[in-house]
Write an enzyme that holds these catalytic residues in place. Structure first.
Site, PDB file in Angstrom:
ATOM      1  N   ASP A  73       0.850  -1.192   0.000  1.00 41.85           N
ATOM      2  CA  ASP A  73       0.000   0.000   0.000  1.00 41.85           C
ATOM      3  C   ASP A  73       0.884   1.240   0.000  1.00 41.85           C
ATOM      4  OD1 ASP A  73      -2.594  -1.414   0.409  1.00 41.85           O
ATOM      5  OD2 ASP A  73      -1.682  -1.921   2.340  1.00 41.85           O
ATOM      6  N   ASP A  75       0.540   5.024   1.491  1.00 43.55           N
ATOM      7  CA  ASP A  75      -0.216   5.957   2.316  1.00 43.55           C
ATOM      8  C   ASP A  75       0.388   7.348   2.201  1.00 43.55           C
ATOM      9  OD1 ASP A  75      -1.715   3.786   3.133  1.00 43.55           O
ATOM     10  OD2 ASP A  75      -0.556   3.484   4.981  1.00 43.55           O
ATOM     11  N   ASP A 154       3.699   4.772  15.397  1.00 43.12           N
ATOM     12  CA  ASP A 154       4.003   3.697  16.346  1.00 43.12           C
ATOM     13  C   ASP A 154       5.479   3.332  16.391  1.00 43.12           C
ATOM     14  OD1 ASP A 154       3.938   2.599  13.806  1.00 43.12           O
ATOM     15  OD2 ASP A 154       2.358   1.150  14.238  1.00 43.12           O
TER      16      ASP A 154
END
Length: 461
Positions: A73, A75, A154
């Site tokens: 993906d 982002d 994170d």
């Protein structure tokens, strides 16, 4: 090439994982180039910038390109709020309440756009940020700057931004250094970050398995003691996480890491209990996960129904055995056990019916496959779940379950001609008659043939 380029960057390790000023890593020090990015992601970034906002490809796509991997993906992070970004695109939709995001849709390709976020402690507006008693974030829509956003991510390896203008990597958290040292490191205090979102523990395990990295010792230390916090995560979200954990091509290694850090039991409590008593359970699960990895590597389809059937089979066997001890017939015990196990598992991972129904079909056919009398074998072959059930039978045999060579029989029967099939059925009947053992319908045949009623006297008597 990456190692040579990264050697130019001094490696400074330590528990502190951020700096006041980002490190700007120029194109001479890394291999990532604009042409490697998704065209749709570039379009999103360019249109947001043209509208006056900051925008960068971010996170996993930058990390994977640094490692020479193909990102799954792409982002984008931006200074535009979700509503402002929505105004830039016609082909977009807002999603989420806990974390409000924008999905920009290009056919089957979806670019996820997230607004820069700040620490939720900096904003007292409960409509934007909210935590529960254990510290888990229930809502986090406090927006901020690029610097603040980097420190809200994170892991350090996911806090990398790519500036398409100069093909530079913006690194606030020493993520490039941790990539060089193959470390998974949380940004901030591990206990607090796990309490904010316990799913980060699963993400740490998944990244460690996928990238073949080690979990940094301070990041790893609290995981075992905090694994129980996963019990508070909504079951629908945990189902999505299970798919990411076990359907990404590194399922077996992920399972091993989860076992090491006590992360499997909160997701599959019944199976974790069965693993302690069923010696075939662990080999079956390991082989099922290895097969899944192999199919993904070969670009073959995999289905969550088969995966969950394998992960829950030890729990099903334990429950079915319990019901049979209480007097239930084998097939009835299997059906009731399937209902019980599925219901309890859905409390932890909400398995959609489109997967739970075929999963239960696979289980039920395990009890029907031994029943081959008459036309039953041909009827089973025509069942749309036969192939998956046959593969599952072979999986069970590989794990050490005793099936009296049932898998070999079905392997031959599938490819035999009609006359050979009829002969195979006759042989089963003869074996049952001779030994008084299992009949082809799975029932115990009496010795001495058919039981007769009282003999009627003849006319001569």
């Amino acid at each position: 090439m990456l190692k040579k380029l990264l050697k130019k960057i001094p490696v400074r390790l330590g528990r502190q994982s951020h700096r006041q000023h980002p490190e700007l890593i120029g194109p001479r020090q890394h291999p990532v180039r604009n042409h490697q990015l998704s065209k749709n992601a570039l379009t999103v970034v360019e249109r947001l910038r043209k509208a006056g906002y900051e925008a960068y490809p971010v996170g996993g796509c930058v990390r994977d390109l640094l490692l020479g991997l193909d990102p799954k993906d792409f982002d984008v992070a931006t200074s535009a709020t979700p509503e402002q970004a929505r105004g830039v695109f016609r082909n977009a939709r807002l999603i989420g309440r806990r974390f409000k995001l924008l999905h920009v849709v290009f056919g089957r390709d979806v670019i996820e756009v997230a607004t820069f976020r700040a620490n939720h402690d900096n904003d007292s507006d409960d409509a934007k940020a909210q935590t529960n008693a254990s510290g888990r974030l229930l809502r986090d829509n406090v927006y901020g700057s690029l610097d603040q956003d980097a420190l809200r991510r994170d892991f350090t390896i996911n806090a990398l931004y790519f500036d398409i203008d100069g093909e530079r990597i913006i690194d606030h958290a020493r993520g490039v250094h941790d990539i060089h040292n193959r470390l998974i490191r949380l940004i901030g205090t591990p206990e607090q970050r796990y309490q904010e979102d316990p799913v980060r523990m699963l993400r740490a395990a998944r990244f460690a398995a996928k990238l073949d990295f080690e979990i940094e010792r301070h990041t790893a230390a609290p995981i075992r003691s905090l694994a129980h916090l996963l019990n508070d995560i909504p079951s629908a979200r945990l189902f999505d996480e299970v798919l990411k954990l076990f359907m990404g091509g590194h399922a077996l290694r992920t399972f091993e890491v989860m076992q090491e850090y006590n992360l499997f039991a909160p997701l599959f409590p019944l199976t974790a209990k069965a693993l302690k008593h069923d010696e075939t359970a662990l080999p079956l699960i390991r082989q099922a996960l290895a097969n899944t990895d192999e199919r993904i590597a070969q670009d073959k389809p995999v289905t969550p129904a088969f995966l969950f059937a394998a992960l829950l089979w030890p729990a099903l066997r334990a429950r079915a055995a319990q019901l049979q001890e209480q007097g239930a017939p084998a097939l009835q015990a299997m059906q009731q056990a399937a209902q019980d196990v599925t219901h309890q598992q859905c409390q932890r991972t909400a398995i959609p019916k489109r997967f739970s129904f075929p999963m239960r079909d696979i289980w039920e056919l395990q009890e029907r496959l031994p029943r081959r009398a008459g036309k039953r074998a041909d009827t089973l072959l025509e069942n749309p779940r036969f192939r998956a059930s046959y593969d599952f039978l072979l999986l069970r045999e590989h794990a050490g379950e005793v099936t009296e060579q049932l898998g070999q029989w079905w392997t031959e029967y599938q490819f035999a001609n009609d006359s050979r099939r009829r002969e195979m059925i006759r042989q089963l009947s003869k074996q049952a008659d001779a030994g008084g053992g299992e009949n082809t319908d799975g029932k115990r045949r009496r010795r001495g043939g058919r039981r007769r009623g009282p003999r009627k006297p003849s006319a001569a008597e």
